[in-house]
Write an enzyme that holds these catalytic residues in place. Structure first.
Site, PDB file in Angstrom:
ATOM      1  N   ILE A 437       0.817  -1.220   0.000  1.00  0.00           N
ATOM      2  CA  ILE A 437       0.000   0.000   0.000  1.00  0.00           C
ATOM      3  C   ILE A 437       0.849   1.267   0.000  1.00  0.00           C
ATOM      4  O   ILE A 437       0.350   2.362  -0.247  1.00  0.00           O
ATOM      5  CB  ILE A 437      -0.977  -0.015   1.199  1.00  0.00           C
ATOM      6  CG1 ILE A 437      -1.785  -1.308   1.194  1.00  0.00           C
ATOM      7  CG2 ILE A 437      -1.926   1.169   1.196  1.00  0.00           C
ATOM      8  CD1 ILE A 437      -2.594  -1.564  -0.061  1.00  0.00           C
ATOM      9  N   SER A 439       3.691   2.416   2.479  1.00  0.00           N
ATOM     10  CA  SER A 439       4.727   2.669   3.477  1.00  0.00           C
ATOM     11  C   SER A 439       5.349   1.366   3.969  1.00  0.00           C
ATOM     12  O   SER A 439       4.681   0.342   4.063  1.00  0.00           O
ATOM     13  CB  SER A 439       4.138   3.432   4.664  1.00  0.00           C
ATOM     14  OG  SER A 439       3.089   2.702   5.249  1.00  0.00           O
ATOM     15  N   ARG A 521      -3.999  10.130  22.722  1.00  0.00           N
ATOM     16  CA  ARG A 521      -3.486  10.492  21.397  1.00  0.00           C
ATOM     17  C   ARG A 521      -4.034  11.845  20.935  1.00  0.00           C
ATOM     18  O   ARG A 521      -5.228  12.069  20.896  1.00  0.00           O
ATOM     19  CB  ARG A 521      -3.825   9.409  20.383  1.00  0.00           C
ATOM     20  CG  ARG A 521      -3.225   9.741  19.040  1.00  0.00           C
ATOM     21  CD  ARG A 521      -3.182   8.580  18.097  1.00  0.00           C
ATOM     22  NE  ARG A 521      -2.973   9.104  16.760  1.00  0.00           N
ATOM     23  CZ  ARG A 521      -1.770   9.366  16.246  1.00  0.00           C
ATOM     24  NH1 ARG A 521      -0.687   9.110  16.935  1.00  0.00           N
ATOM     25  NH2 ARG A 521      -1.674   9.871  15.037  1.00  0.00           N
ATOM     26  N   ASP A 605      -4.230   7.977  -2.552  1.00  0.00           N
ATOM     27  CA  ASP A 605      -4.949   7.412  -1.398  1.00  0.00           C
ATOM     28  C   ASP A 605      -6.127   8.289  -0.985  1.00  0.00           C
ATOM     29  O   ASP A 605      -5.981   9.494  -0.837  1.00  0.00           O
ATOM     30  CB  ASP A 605      -4.004   7.310  -0.190  1.00  0.00           C
ATOM     31  CG  ASP A 605      -2.896   6.295  -0.420  1.00  0.00           C
ATOM     32  OD1 ASP A 605      -3.135   5.306  -1.143  1.00  0.00           O
ATOM     33  OD2 ASP A 605      -1.796   6.482   0.133  1.00  0.00           O
ATOM     34  N   GLU A 611     -15.267   9.460   5.348  1.00  0.00           N
ATOM     35  CA  GLU A 611     -15.433  10.188   6.610  1.00  0.00           C
ATOM     36  C   GLU A 611     -16.072  11.557   6.461  1.00  0.00           C
ATOM     37  O   GLU A 611     -16.645  12.073   7.407  1.00  0.00           O
ATOM     38  CB  GLU A 611     -14.054  10.467   7.200  1.00  0.00           C
ATOM     39  CG  GLU A 611     -13.485   9.341   7.950  1.00  0.00           C
ATOM     40  CD  GLU A 611     -12.075   9.692   8.385  1.00  0.00           C
ATOM     41  OE1 GLU A 611     -11.305   8.761   8.500  1.00  0.00           O
ATOM     42  OE2 GLU A 611     -11.769  10.888   8.586  1.00  0.00           O
ATOM     43  N   HIS A 700      -2.478  -4.642  11.523  1.00  0.00           N
ATOM     44  CA  HIS A 700      -2.398  -4.080  12.871  1.00  0.00           C
ATOM     45  C   HIS A 700      -1.743  -5.005  13.876  1.00  0.00           C
ATOM     46  O   HIS A 700      -1.442  -4.598  14.985  1.00  0.00           O
ATOM     47  CB  HIS A 700      -3.802  -3.700  13.360  1.00  0.00           C
ATOM     48  CG  HIS A 700      -4.199  -2.359  12.867  1.00  0.00           C
ATOM     49  ND1 HIS A 700      -5.319  -2.152  12.114  1.00  0.00           N
ATOM     50  CD2 HIS A 700      -3.587  -1.159  12.973  1.00  0.00           C
ATOM     51  CE1 HIS A 700      -5.391  -0.871  11.789  1.00  0.00           C
ATOM     52  NE2 HIS A 700      -4.347  -0.253  12.291  1.00  0.00           N
TER      53      HIS A 700
HETATM   54  N1  GLN Z   1       0.043   5.038   1.379  1.00  0.00           N
HETATM   55  C1  GLN Z   1      -0.254   5.141   2.761  1.00  0.00           C
HETATM   56  C2  GLN Z   1       0.611   4.162   3.551  1.00  0.00           C
HETATM   57  O1  GLN Z   1       0.895   3.130   3.092  1.00  0.00           O
HETATM   58  C3  GLN Z   1      -1.705   4.882   3.035  1.00  0.00           C
HETATM   59  C4  GLN Z   1      -2.060   5.093   4.489  1.00  0.00           C
HETATM   60  C5  GLN Z   1      -3.542   4.996   4.796  1.00  0.00           C
HETATM   61  O2  GLN Z   1      -4.294   4.417   4.090  1.00  0.00           O
HETATM   62  N2  GLN Z   1      -3.984   5.552   5.876  1.00  0.00           N
HETATM   63  O3  GLN Z   1       0.986   4.422   4.673  1.00  0.00           O
HETATM   64 ZN    ZN Z   2      -4.901   2.330   4.562  1.00  0.00          ZN
END
Ligand code: GLN
Ligand code: ZN
Length: 772
Positions: A437, A439, A521, A605, A611, A700
């Site tokens: 995705i 990172s 947080r 993204d 939201e 997670h």
């Molecule tokens: N490209 C982002 C990552 O990989 C996407 C993060 C997200 O969806 N919140 O961290």
């Molecule tokens: Zn994500």
């Protein structure tokens, strides 16, 4: 003299210098004991109260402070403890409370989700046939405490029964009435005790009333408030709504309560219209939410005064409280400590403390109409005007570009079907392409390097070579794992919105603009204060460097316009729609530059698109139209061979896939750990007709999913979706994971895919043979 009163609905909990966050974290890590913790808690609470007393607020909210979250407070107060934590009690309710919020060695935490359309997260109460009981009257305790310390008669706040039950989970809709019947007596008990204590007003928050309410629901609400009123007839109830107007105005203002709080910022037009058409009951107090509790801008007090005067023609002064539109939980504490912002900008800001001063100014100006107060009011209007006239808000090139957007900017030249075959030829990817995705693990060293660069301890050269080494390391790793489409890893990014905000014109970053996101947080949202414009390439350097290291396709990585918008504080002198288009135009330039430089897979993204949905369903369409069009505007000018990806996560995808399809992205990767079973059964998924990467494992957890597990997931997908649309990826970015876990999990993912491709080939072969 009967005069205009001021009221507050809730105060930020985190402390002026985030003392509260620090206290919580020290307590959790065992650095301080319960007594010290309590001491620190009281310090923050008392300072919050002192500030409100100093601002001469007539009705100061109590019980708005929370050790973690107000929904969790309400749940634990009524004995709504999830089964898996029930045994933990052994006398320590505090540790049980934090276990529900954060999990413990034996049980996972309760889920949390966004509080209406804010970025505050609450803990979702879980009903599992517990016996509801009044464990502790928290509002009463808070009232006594404030009275003892300051001698004030505050206004206890409590989440209303209907909002509480609607935001909880673990029951069927048909059981709602019986649950309410159990709950109402407990609320009655709370109110009775408040009444006996001599409490004058209680604030009952029912923000659910600002959503779309059915007639049946309205009857239930009617019943609830009759019951509550009966139980404590001499206690005054301020029924507080916020975040939008109320649809059922007539019915709601006729409920048997003594005050109705309405949002005259976010629901201004409709609430005003209703009040004009139907009047306001003569036996009630109007809580007039006139100061924006959700945003950081000063109010134009001249305009606000006009509005109040206008309303005072309908409702007499002694029956009006002026107040923020909602709890101030959603704004930072004070602009006093913002020493680094430029004057024009700083002069236009108001955080919590300043908002309370605004109420005070309005009150004195309306009551005494003195020259002094008039000048103070005029100054706020002037401060805002100066910002409005500043070059930052008058970029004519940007204004013109937004004006000139036309329908053709929202679509790609070729249809998805055409692009699909063009891209298949161009990219020559295997079936079930694997990717990630964006990172990769943000280790301590990565974060330290960014910090050192930011502080000026590291030169540009030093920092660049560090980032390049990190990218290069992960390109090698990705190649070794055998992924099909690579990414550079996002090591240069602290946060997916802030990173872009720092590089675009129109954004500012406060030094102390923290707000609570959940528990301890806090987040410091970027501030979009001016016209957003492209300045220089934002992602090219890292993407190009990465691309130069491999022959595999390299995916460029951007954050989408709606996500940037929804995770920032946004200027309110122009529409959100226009701000979103400005961001989209800037991203469009970035995408075109990437494409020109041969980065022809680009992911944009949009995890926060969903939201931003308004609270009322009837307004969804309008938001989605410009939200989707902004994405299209940013991504549609590319050639057919250029493959646009997008990504979304941690939202409810059911009934959202048709919106996603309108984004016309060649591929979307989505998280599925939350919506697993449901999504696979949804008919929308079956009819989804573009590339789809369904997350094959939850990111997670540090646990490494096995090859078998992942194969099973892929197997399931392939029964629902056509083979040539499926992509294989994790649920989300991997920045929070450790290197070993990441590598092991991705290896298993690739192995499962290969295994699956092979067994598929064999099946195909078998099919061909039988067909012969
Ligand atoms: N490209 C982002 C990552 O990989 C996407 C993060 C997200 O969806 N919140 O961290
Ligand atoms: Zn994500």
């Amino acid at each position: 003299m009967n005069s205009l009163k001021t009221s507050n609905l809730g105060y930020p909990r985190i402390g002026e210098n985030r003392e509260w966050k620090k206290a919580l974290e020290q307590f959790w890590s065992g650095k301080i004991d319960e007594n010290q913790f309590e001491q620190l808690t009281d310090n923050v609470l008392y300072s919050n109260l002192q500030k409100q007393i100093d601002s001469d607020i007539d009705y100061i909210p109590l019980n708005d402070f929370s050790l973690y979250d107000h929904m969790l407070d309400t749940a634990t107060m009524f004995g709504v403890i999830p089964d898996r934590f029930a045994s933990e009690e052994d006398g320590n309710t505090l540790s049980q409370y934090f276990s529900i919020a954060r999990g413990n060695s034996k049980a996972v935490a309760s889920e949390m989700t966004k509080w209406f359309n804010t970025n505050y997260h609450y803990i979702i109460p879980e009903f599992n046939n517990q016996k509801f009981q009044l464990v502790e009257n928290k509002p009463l305790k808070a009232f006594r405490k404030a009275k003892e310390k300051f001698g004030i008669n505050g206004k206890p706040v409590i989440v209303g029964p209907y909002t509480f039950i609607k935001l909880s989970k673990g029951y069927n809709e048909k059981d709602l009435p019986s649950l309410l019947l159990q709950l109402i007596p407990l609320y009655q008990q709370v109110l009775k005790e408040l009444q006996n204590e001599g409490v004058e007003w209680v604030q009952i928050d029912e923000p659910i009333l600002a959503t779309s309410i059915t007639n049946d629901e309205l009857k239930t609400i009617q019943y609830i408030y009759e019951q509550l009123h009966e139980a404590a007839p001499s206690l005054n109830i301020m029924l507080q709504t916020y975040f939008d107007s109320i649809n059922e105005y007539q019915a709601i203002v006729s409920l048997p309560v003594q005050g109705i709080g309405l949002d005259f910022v976010h629901g201004f037009n409709k609430n005003l219209e209703n009040m004009q058409s139907y009047g306001f009951p003569e036996d009630k107090i109007l809580g007039l939410g006139i100061i924006d509790g959700r945003n950081i801008w000063k109010a134009d007090l001249m305009k606000k005064k006009d509005i109040i005067n206008h309303i005072l023609e309908k409702v007499p002064t002694e029956r009006v409280w002026i107040q923020p539109s909602c709890s101030l939980l959603h704004v930072p504490i004070t602009t006093r400590n913002e020493t680094k912002l430029d004057e024009t900008f700083k002069n236009a800001l108001a955080y919590a403390e300043e908002k309370l001063q605004e109420l005070q100014l309005l009150k004195t100006s309306i009551e005494y109409n003195s020259t002094d107060s008039k000048e103070a009011l005029e100054k706020t209007s002037r401060d805002l005007q100066i910002l409005n006239m500043s070059p930052a808000r008058n970029n004519s090139e940007v204004h013109l570009a937004v004006q000139n957007i036309s329908q053709k900017d929202f679509s790609r030249t070729e249809s998805f079907e055409q692009r699909k075959s063009i891209q298949q030829d161009f990219w020559q990817l295997p079936d079930y392409p694997t990717t990630t995705i964006g990172s990769f693990p943000q280790t301590l060293e990565v974060r330290k390097a960014r910090r050192q660069f930011k502080n000026g301890e590291w030169s540009d050269k030093q920092y660049t070579s560090f980032i390049e080494a990190e990218i290069s390391k992960w390109i090698t790793i990705q190649e070794e794992i055998g992924l099909d489409v690579l990414v550079h890893g996002e090591f240069e990014r602290n946060d997916m919105v802030e990173y872009f905000g720092e590089k675009l014109a129109g954004f500012a970053f406060s030094s102390n603009g923290w707000v609570q996101s959940y528990g301890s947080r806090c987040v410091k949202p970027p501030i979009i204060y001016g016209d957003v414009a492209f300045v220089e390439p934002m992602t090219l350097k890292e993407s190009l460097y990465a691309k130069g290291l491999t022959n595999k396709p390299m995916k460029g990585m951007l954050t989408g316009p709606a996500t940037i918008l929804n995770w920032s504080f946004v200027r309110d002198d122009i529409s959100r729609e226009d701000v979103c288009y400005q961001i989209a135009l800037a991203l469009k330039e970035e995408i075109e530059i990437l494409e020109k430089n041969d980065i022809k897979m680009i992911q944009v993204d949009e995890p926060a698109l969903r939201e931003g949905l308004p609270l009322k369903k009837e307004e969804w369409q309008e938001y989605l139209e410009w939200g989707v069009q902004s994405f299209l505007l940013a991504t549609s000018s590319v050639e057919a061979t250029t493959q646009i990806h997008t990504h979304m996560c941690y939202c409810d995808f059911n009934n959202f896939l048709d919106v996603i399809s309108k984004l016309d992205a060649d591929i979307i990767s989505i998280e599925t750990s939350r919506s697993h079973g449901e999504l696979l059964q949804s008919s929308q998924l079956k009819s989804y007709d573009k590339g789809l990467g369904l997350g094959v494992y939850d990111i997670h957890s540090p646990r490494v999913p096995s090859v078998e597990e992942i194969s099973d997931v892929i197997q399931k997908y392939s029964t629902v979706l056509p083979k040539d649309l499926i992509w294989i990826n994790p649920d989300c970015g991997l920045k929070t994971r450790k290197e070993e876990e990441t590598v092991a999990a991705l290896k298993n993912m690739v192995q499962a895919t290969e295994y699956f491709r092979k067994s598929n080939d064999q099946m195909n072969l078998a099919n061909t043979i039988t067909e012969r």
